[in-house]
Design a protein around this motif. Structure first.
Motif, PDB file in Angstrom:
ATOM      1  N   THR A  43     -21.787 -29.344  -0.639  1.00  0.00           N
ATOM      2  CA  THR A  43     -20.374 -29.346  -1.021  1.00  0.00           C
ATOM      3  C   THR A  43     -19.705 -30.626  -0.542  1.00  0.00           C
ATOM      4  N   HIS A 219     -24.288 -20.773   0.618  1.00  0.00           N
ATOM      5  CA  HIS A 219     -24.765 -22.082   1.085  1.00  0.00           C
ATOM      6  C   HIS A 219     -26.271 -22.065   1.337  1.00  0.00           C
ATOM      7  N   ARG A 223     -29.081 -24.899  -0.726  1.00  0.00           N
ATOM      8  CA  ARG A 223     -29.376 -26.150  -0.026  1.00  0.00           C
ATOM      9  C   ARG A 223     -30.497 -26.941  -0.685  1.00  0.00           C
ATOM     10  N   ASN A 248     -22.618 -23.600   6.573  1.00  0.00           N
ATOM     11  CA  ASN A 248     -21.550 -22.706   6.165  1.00  0.00           C
ATOM     12  C   ASN A 248     -22.103 -21.284   6.238  1.00  0.00           C
TER      13      ASN A 248
END
Length: 250
Positions: A43, A219, A223, A248
């Motif tokens: 992000t 999250h 990844r 996160n």
């Protein structure tokens, strides 16, 4: 490589025009013309931008960028600070959302399958024309065993709803916020469904349709596609690429 060429390269890999999305895919904020040093991350948060600035990156490449459909348009608050930092340091921001989820090799769904030993026969077969996919566990196991495997591989204890006594053989999955597809998976007769998040109604769907459910973190499940894309750019095109994981818990 020049910025325009880099954008064309990414589009050739991820084919954003082939899928309808909730945000623009590709170049979102224009920075330096020449691209050499890239930071990748899930992000485009302030923390990732600050890390990229510290590394002297000219480009940030993420899964979750900006300008989402339905969000407030004024560039104020955190949006102003984030975009301001990119402009002040002349850093390009590229973002690819659904195209990075569904790519059959480096996509989030494909990478999660590799990590968790999910078998993809004939590629990533979609569930009812959605971005969720289906396949099989290479080694059938109980819901408890699969939850333990998720925790060990992703380093994240999943939220689970275990309703079946039999081992899991068939499974659907969609990284990120794909909990709404559990009903499609149940309609396909699958034993289990895996995604990143859960909503209140998701657990009722699991219980009432007899399908095991696993939410392993938005999250945590996303990844790996951006890492795989960065590795491809480094190995095949010679870019200096650094993946930075801004953790996160969601």
């Amino acid at each position: 490589m020049q910025r325009r060429e880099f954008n064309q390269l990414l589009n050739a890999i991820l084919k954003p025009d082939s899928i309808k999305d909730f945000c623009p895919n590709g170049l979102q904020v224009e920075g330096r013309e020449r691209i050499q040093k890239i930071v990748t991350g899930v992000t485009a948060s302030q923390a990732l931008i600050d890390a990229a600035i510290a590394l002297g990156a000219d480009t940030i490449l993420v899964h979750h960028g900006y300008f989402w459909k339905g969000e407030a348009q004024p560039i104020t608050g955190i949006k102003k600070r984030r975009i301001g930092a990119l402009l002040d340091h002349d850093i390009n921001l590229f973002a690819y959302h659904l195209p990075l989820d569904v790519h059959p090799e480096i996509g989030n769904n494909a990478q999660l399958a590799k990590l968790l030993d999910l078998e993809m026969t004939d590629g990533l077969e979609p569930i009812a024309n959605s971005v969720a996919v289906k396949g099989r566990l290479k080694t059938p196991m109980t819901g408890e065993q699969f939850a333990q495997k998720i925790a060990e591989v992703l380093n994240r204890e999943p939220l689970v709803s275990l309703v079946r006594d039999e081992p899991i053989e068939t499974i659907g999955w969609c990284t990120g916020g794909g909990q709404g597809y559990i009903d499609l998976a149940a309609n396909q007769g699958l034993d289990a469904y895996l995604t990143g998040e859960a909503s209140e109604q998701t657990i009722h769907s699991s219980r009432e349709q007899n399908i095991d459910f696993f939410a392993a973190g938005h999250h945590a499940t996303e990844r790996y596609g951006i890492q795989a894309l960065g590795e491809l750019l480094a190995q095949q095109h010679g870019f200096d690429v650094t993946f930075i994981d801004i953790d996160n818990p969601v």
